[in-house]
Scaffold this active site. Structure first.
Site, PDB file in Angstrom:
ATOM      1  CG  LEU A   1      -0.761  -3.602  -3.648  1.00 51.68           C
ATOM      2  CD1 LEU A   1      -0.895  -4.329  -4.990  1.00 51.68           C
ATOM      3  CD2 LEU A   1      -0.164  -4.546  -2.605  1.00 51.68           C
ATOM      4  CG  ASP A   2       5.350  -0.765  -1.817  1.00 56.42           C
ATOM      5  OD1 ASP A   2       5.793  -1.098  -2.932  1.00 56.42           O
ATOM      6  OD2 ASP A   2       5.533  -1.453  -0.795  1.00 56.42           O
ATOM      7  CG  ASN A   3       6.902   3.040  -5.727  1.00 58.72           C
ATOM      8  OD1 ASN A   3       7.085   2.712  -4.549  1.00 58.72           O
ATOM      9  ND2 ASN A   3       7.859   3.544  -6.476  1.00 58.72           N
TER      10      ASN A   3
END
Length: 210
Positions: A54-56
């Site tokens: 998952l991106d930040n």
């Protein structure tokens, strides 16, 4: 206490799910000044790594394991596996827009390559009661729509690109399930360990011992 790593056919693998907080990357090591998984209040065993990132800015369900075969079993098997996301977007989503998302929309996967997303399930939902807070979530009176989107593919930033393709900006993105593994009531930063047999049963993978 760190757990030992064993090599060979009798290795005991471990399986975890976490609720990845906003503003944390899905890694234990980075050359950038970012929040890492190792900052969670849990002593993961050596060799633990994330399965599917998952991106930040995204939140929610993330699988961690010491078993390197899980990536292949989950993403490269014959049977595609479903991932479901709870998404808040700016503005009100029309029925026509909903149908466009369901059928497939063009997104850029590189600067020069356009891709049409495969058909998926999308529905408009209410904000779940008791949903954990986001540090910068906009107030409810700002025009918005909550969507539940279920995909069987995962191009880079796909959900964000899909809603952008129909002119809605993603304001919040939470992965809530991978097959039958559910985020449930895990709070941001919480960790839950699953037994191996249960873990693979919930992912609908039965050839993990091959």
């Amino acid at each position: 206490m760190k757990y030992p790593v064993f090599c060979g056919p009798f290795m005991d693998y471990r399986y975890f799910i976490i609720n990845k907080p906003h503003d944390m990357v899905s890694q234990f090591i980075s050359s950038h000044n970012v929040r890492l998984l190792g900052e969670l209040a849990f002593d993961f065993p050596e060799g633990t790594h994330a399965i599917g990132r998952l991106d930040n800015l995204s939140e929610g369900l993330l699988i961690l394991t010491t078993n390197k075969k899980v990536t292949r079993l989950l993403f490269q098997g014959k049977q595609p596996h479903e991932r479901t996301y709870l998404v808040r977007v700016k503005g009100h989503v029309s029925e026509e827009t909903l149908q466009r998302l369901k059928i497939g929309v063009p997104i850029c996967i590189t600067e020069s390559v356009e891709y049409i997303t495969t058909p998926c399930r999308v529905e408009i939902v209410e904000r779940p009661a008791g949903l954990f807070d986001h540090p910068r979530e906009l107030p409810n009176n700002a025009p918005h729509t909550w969507l539940l989107i279920t995909l069987t593919e995962g191009k880079f930033h796909q959900v964000r690109k899909m809603v952008a393709a129909v002119h809605h900006r993603c304001q919040r993105l939470i992965r809530v399930s991978i097959e039958d593994i559910l985020l449930g009531d895990l709070q941001p930063g919480e960790v839950k360990e699953l037994p191996e047999e249960e873990f693979f049963a919930l992912l609908k993978i039965d050839d993990y011992k091959d």
